[in-house]
Design a protein around this motif. Structure first.
Motif, PDB file in Angstrom:
ATOM      1  N   ALA A  42       0.846  -1.190   0.000  1.00 58.83           N
ATOM      2  CA  ALA A  42       0.000   0.000   0.000  1.00 58.83           C
ATOM      3  C   ALA A  42       0.882   1.240   0.000  1.00 58.83           C
ATOM      4  CB  ALA A  42      -0.925   0.016   1.218  1.00 58.83           C
ATOM      5  N   VAL A  43       0.380   2.326  -0.571  1.00 58.72           N
ATOM      6  CA  VAL A  43       1.136   3.574  -0.661  1.00 58.72           C
ATOM      7  C   VAL A  43       0.281   4.706  -0.122  1.00 58.72           C
ATOM      8  CG1 VAL A  43       2.263   5.229  -2.210  1.00 58.72           C
ATOM      9  CG2 VAL A  43       2.427   2.766  -2.680  1.00 58.72           C
ATOM     10  N   ILE A  44       0.886   5.549   0.713  1.00 55.03           N
ATOM     11  CA  ILE A  44       0.198   6.740   1.228  1.00 55.03           C
ATOM     12  C   ILE A  44       1.036   7.965   0.907  1.00 55.03           C
ATOM     13  CG2 ILE A  44      -0.681   7.953   3.250  1.00 55.03           C
ATOM     14  CD1 ILE A  44      -1.183   5.304   4.589  1.00 55.03           C
ATOM     15  N   GLY A  45       0.379   8.969   0.342  1.00 58.64           N
ATOM     16  CA  GLY A  45       1.028  10.257   0.145  1.00 58.64           C
ATOM     17  C   GLY A  45       0.684  11.156   1.326  1.00 58.64           C
ATOM     18  N   PHE A  46       1.675  11.407   2.177  1.00 58.50           N
ATOM     19  CA  PHE A  46       1.472  12.273   3.344  1.00 58.50           C
ATOM     20  C   PHE A  46       1.749  13.720   2.919  1.00 58.50           C
ATOM     21  CE2 PHE A  46       2.408   8.132   5.228  1.00 58.50           C
ATOM     22  CZ  PHE A  46       1.442   8.032   6.211  1.00 58.50           C
ATOM     23  N   LEU A  55       4.243  20.997  -3.654  1.00 62.02           N
ATOM     24  CA  LEU A  55       5.387  20.334  -4.270  1.00 62.02           C
ATOM     25  C   LEU A  55       5.164  18.817  -4.342  1.00 62.02           C
ATOM     26  CD1 LEU A  55       8.385  20.547  -5.288  1.00 62.02           C
ATOM     27  CD2 LEU A  55       9.059  20.057  -2.916  1.00 62.02           C
ATOM     28  N   GLY A  56       5.183  18.276  -5.560  1.00 63.67           N
ATOM     29  CA  GLY A  56       5.106  16.834  -5.745  1.00 63.67           C
ATOM     30  C   GLY A  56       3.709  16.251  -5.782  1.00 63.67           C
ATOM     31  N   TYR A  57       2.691  17.062  -5.482  1.00 62.46           N
ATOM     32  CA  TYR A  57       1.333  16.527  -5.380  1.00 62.46           C
ATOM     33  C   TYR A  57       0.811  16.043  -6.739  1.00 62.46           C
ATOM     34  CZ  TYR A  57      -3.713  16.299  -4.669  1.00 62.46           C
ATOM     35  OH  TYR A  57      -5.013  15.881  -4.632  1.00 62.46           O
ATOM     36  N   ILE A  91       6.189  10.382   0.507  1.00 58.61           N
ATOM     37  CA  ILE A  91       5.518   9.233  -0.092  1.00 58.61           C
ATOM     38  C   ILE A  91       6.005   8.000   0.662  1.00 58.61           C
ATOM     39  CG2 ILE A  91       5.028   7.947  -2.205  1.00 58.61           C
ATOM     40  CD1 ILE A  91       4.267  10.970  -2.220  1.00 58.61           C
ATOM     41  N   ALA A  92       5.093   7.244   1.253  1.00 63.09           N
ATOM     42  CA  ALA A  92       5.467   6.062   2.043  1.00 63.09           C
ATOM     43  C   ALA A  92       4.850   4.813   1.431  1.00 63.09           C
ATOM     44  CB  ALA A  92       5.020   6.211   3.492  1.00 63.09           C
ATOM     45  N   LEU A  93       5.693   3.807   1.241  1.00 58.31           N
ATOM     46  CA  LEU A  93       5.231   2.513   0.729  1.00 58.31           C
ATOM     47  C   LEU A  93       5.328   1.496   1.855  1.00 58.31           C
ATOM     48  CD1 LEU A  93       5.849   0.825  -2.634  1.00 58.31           C
ATOM     49  CD2 LEU A  93       6.563  -0.392  -0.578  1.00 58.31           C
ATOM     50  N   PHE A  94       4.274   0.722   2.046  1.00 52.88           N
ATOM     51  CA  PHE A  94       4.195  -0.252   3.132  1.00 52.88           C
ATOM     52  C   PHE A  94       4.113  -1.662   2.547  1.00 52.88           C
ATOM     53  CE2 PHE A  94       2.397   3.730   4.500  1.00 52.88           C
ATOM     54  CZ  PHE A  94       2.929   3.924   5.769  1.00 52.88           C
ATOM     55  N   ARG A  95       5.027  -2.547   3.009  1.00 51.90           N
ATOM     56  CA  ARG A  95       5.056  -3.921   2.522  1.00 51.90           C
ATOM     57  C   ARG A  95       4.720  -4.871   3.659  1.00 51.90           C
ATOM     58  NH1 ARG A  95      10.721  -2.770  -0.169  1.00 51.90           N
ATOM     59  NH2 ARG A  95      11.524  -3.829   1.671  1.00 51.90           N
ATOM     60  N   LYS A  96       3.731  -5.704   3.430  1.00 46.32           N
ATOM     61  CA  LYS A  96       3.364  -6.680   4.447  1.00 46.32           C
ATOM     62  C   LYS A  96       4.332  -7.864   4.454  1.00 46.32           C
ATOM     63  CE  LYS A  96      -1.001  -7.079   5.174  1.00 46.32           C
ATOM     64  NZ  LYS A  96      -2.440  -7.447   5.092  1.00 46.32           N
ATOM     65  N   HIS A 100       7.822  -3.782   6.190  1.00 42.99           N
ATOM     66  CA  HIS A 100       8.735  -2.664   5.942  1.00 42.99           C
ATOM     67  C   HIS A 100       7.979  -1.423   5.482  1.00 42.99           C
ATOM     68  CE1 HIS A 100      12.490  -0.676   4.855  1.00 42.99           C
ATOM     69  NE2 HIS A 100      11.970  -0.375   3.680  1.00 42.99           N
ATOM     70  N   GLN A 101       8.471  -0.270   5.918  1.00 40.44           N
ATOM     71  CA  GLN A 101       7.974   1.017   5.443  1.00 40.44           C
ATOM     72  C   GLN A 101       9.115   1.739   4.751  1.00 40.44           C
ATOM     73  OE1 GLN A 101       6.058   3.539   8.382  1.00 40.44           O
ATOM     74  NE2 GLN A 101       6.573   5.408   7.268  1.00 40.44           N
ATOM     75  N   GLU A 102       8.939   2.053   3.476  1.00 34.21           N
ATOM     76  CA  GLU A 102       9.961   2.757   2.695  1.00 34.21           C
ATOM     77  C   GLU A 102       9.490   4.176   2.446  1.00 34.21           C
ATOM     78  OE1 GLU A 102      13.660   3.045   0.876  1.00 34.21           O
ATOM     79  OE2 GLU A 102      12.842   1.237   1.820  1.00 34.21           O
ATOM     80  N   ASN A 103      10.227   5.170   2.940  1.00 34.42           N
ATOM     81  CA  ASN A 103       9.830   6.569   2.837  1.00 34.42           C
ATOM     82  C   ASN A 103      10.618   7.308   1.760  1.00 34.42           C
ATOM     83  OD1 ASN A 103       8.028   6.266   4.930  1.00 34.42           O
ATOM     84  ND2 ASN A 103       9.347   7.200   6.466  1.00 34.42           N
ATOM     85  N   LEU A 104       9.930   8.147   1.016  1.00 30.86           N
ATOM     86  CA  LEU A 104      10.565   9.061   0.076  1.00 30.86           C
ATOM     87  C   LEU A 104      10.159  10.474   0.473  1.00 30.86           C
ATOM     88  CD1 LEU A 104      12.254   9.341  -2.545  1.00 30.86           C
ATOM     89  CD2 LEU A 104      10.087   9.313  -3.806  1.00 30.86           C
ATOM     90  N   GLN A 105      11.083  11.193   1.105  1.00 29.70           N
ATOM     91  CA  GLN A 105      10.798  12.548   1.577  1.00 29.70           C
ATOM     92  C   GLN A 105      10.944  13.514   0.412  1.00 29.70           C
ATOM     93  OE1 GLN A 105      12.208  13.316   5.571  1.00 29.70           O
ATOM     94  NE2 GLN A 105      12.632  15.457   5.050  1.00 29.70           N
ATOM     95  N   LEU A 106       9.873  14.192   0.062  1.00 33.31           N
ATOM     96  CA  LEU A 106       9.851  14.985  -1.162  1.00 33.31           C
ATOM     97  C   LEU A 106      10.787  16.184  -1.118  1.00 33.31           C
ATOM     98  CD1 LEU A 106       6.031  14.829  -1.945  1.00 33.31           C
ATOM     99  CD2 LEU A 106       7.867  13.491  -2.959  1.00 33.31           C
ATOM    100  N   SER A 107      11.024  16.742   0.056  1.00 39.23           N
ATOM    101  CA  SER A 107      11.908  17.912   0.154  1.00 39.23           C
ATOM    102  C   SER A 107      13.354  17.576  -0.210  1.00 39.23           C
ATOM    103  CB  SER A 107      11.853  18.498   1.565  1.00 39.23           C
ATOM    104  OG  SER A 107      12.307  17.539   2.512  1.00 39.23           O
ATOM    105  N   GLY A 108      13.684  16.282  -0.203  1.00 38.63           N
ATOM    106  CA  GLY A 108      15.060  15.876  -0.514  1.00 38.63           C
ATOM    107  C   GLY A 108      15.281  15.537  -1.973  1.00 38.63           C
TER     108      GLY A 108
END
Length: 268
Positions: A42-46, A55-57, A91-96, A100-108
């Motif tokens: 699952a993916v959540i855009g925070f 930015l990035g939306y 942007i956070a991706l969650f793997r069952k 694991h939670q993989e984060n992509l911080q947009l400001s970076g």
């Protein structure tokens, strides 16, 4: 209408809000946790302020369309941000499969593009049984789980679908058995990986001393020790594969001859 059904409808109505992007908006922690738990990936855009000017939306919304049917949602609720350790638009991706939670911080990110966000999602998409290719290899080898149970099989073979379903179900038995390096989050003992007997995978098959004519076969690869084994030829049953995995976990495979050519070190 009974009270339980009414409560469920009320909870859904107040927790997940439709948006003009067709992406659900998760309005509280409960909704966010339920969204993550409902799917293998699952993916959540925070986004603090999800709008065309953020930015990035726009790029995230386009990427969400590119990765269907992976579930994608939006979340601006700060309690949910804290729950998932998010501090800025991410942007956070969650793997069952490996918890694991993989984060992509947009400001970076220097230049945010929809194609780049799409690639971030697809290369980190690990499932209970993940098809091996150049894209998914990134997520597989970056995972904290370093032991892979491998199903080598020719796509379209008579038992292809049956073997896939059988091993995908078995993979769930090995999820959340041990703790990760932080000593907190449960992670699985294996990642289950599907390797097709195609030309692009000849290197992987050769590492185990196999060709497409030898398939289907099952193997284990442990990247920590760079050791590999093949399950003895025969029926690929749930019971045999389960016992093969357990043999590795209790150390019984250490004295078993490795598969494939000796002294050959390479990534799959």
């Amino acid at each position: 209408m009974n009270m339980l059904l009414f409560s469920l409808i009320f909870l859904l109505a107040t927790s997940v809000v439709a948006t003009d992007t067709d992406l659900p908006s998760l309005s509280n922690v409960t909704a966010a946790e339920a969204f993550v738990e409902a799917s293998e990936v699952a993916v959540i855009g925070f986004f603090e302020t999800p709008s065309e000017e953020t930015l990035g939306y726009k790029e995230f919304v386009e990427a969400a369309r590119n990765v269907r049917p992976i579930p994608v949602a939006l979340c601006s609720d700060k309690e949910a941000w804290a729950k998932f350790s998010v501090v800025s638009d991410t942007i956070a991706l969650f793997r069952k499969a490996d918890k694991h939670q993989e984060n992509l911080q947009l400001s970076g990110i220097k230049k945010i593009e929809a194609d780049g966000l799409t690639r971030f999602i697809t290369m980190n998409e690990i499932r209970f049984l993940t098809e091996y290719n150049q894209v998914t290899a990134v997520g597989l080898f970056q995972s904290e789980v370093k032991t892979h149970l491998l199903l080598f099989v020719n796509r379209g073979s008579a038992d292809y679908d049956e073997l896939k379903d059988k091993l995908a179900a078995l993979a769930q038995e090995f999820v959340g058995k041990v703790t990760n390096s932080s000593g907190r989050t449960p992670v699985p003992e294996f990642l289950f990986v599907l390797i097709h007997g195609v030309k692009s995978n000849e290197k992987s098959l050769g590492y185990f001393g196999l060709t497409s004519r030898d398939l289907p076969r099952v193997g284990i690869y442990d990247s920590n020790s760079d050791m590999k084994w093949l399950m003895p030829d025969g029926e690929i049953s749930t019971e045999r594969v389960r016992e093969f995995c357990r043999s590795f976990l209790v150390g019984n495979l250490k004295d078993v001859k490795q598969a494939g050519p000796p002294d050959r070190k390479t990534e799959l």
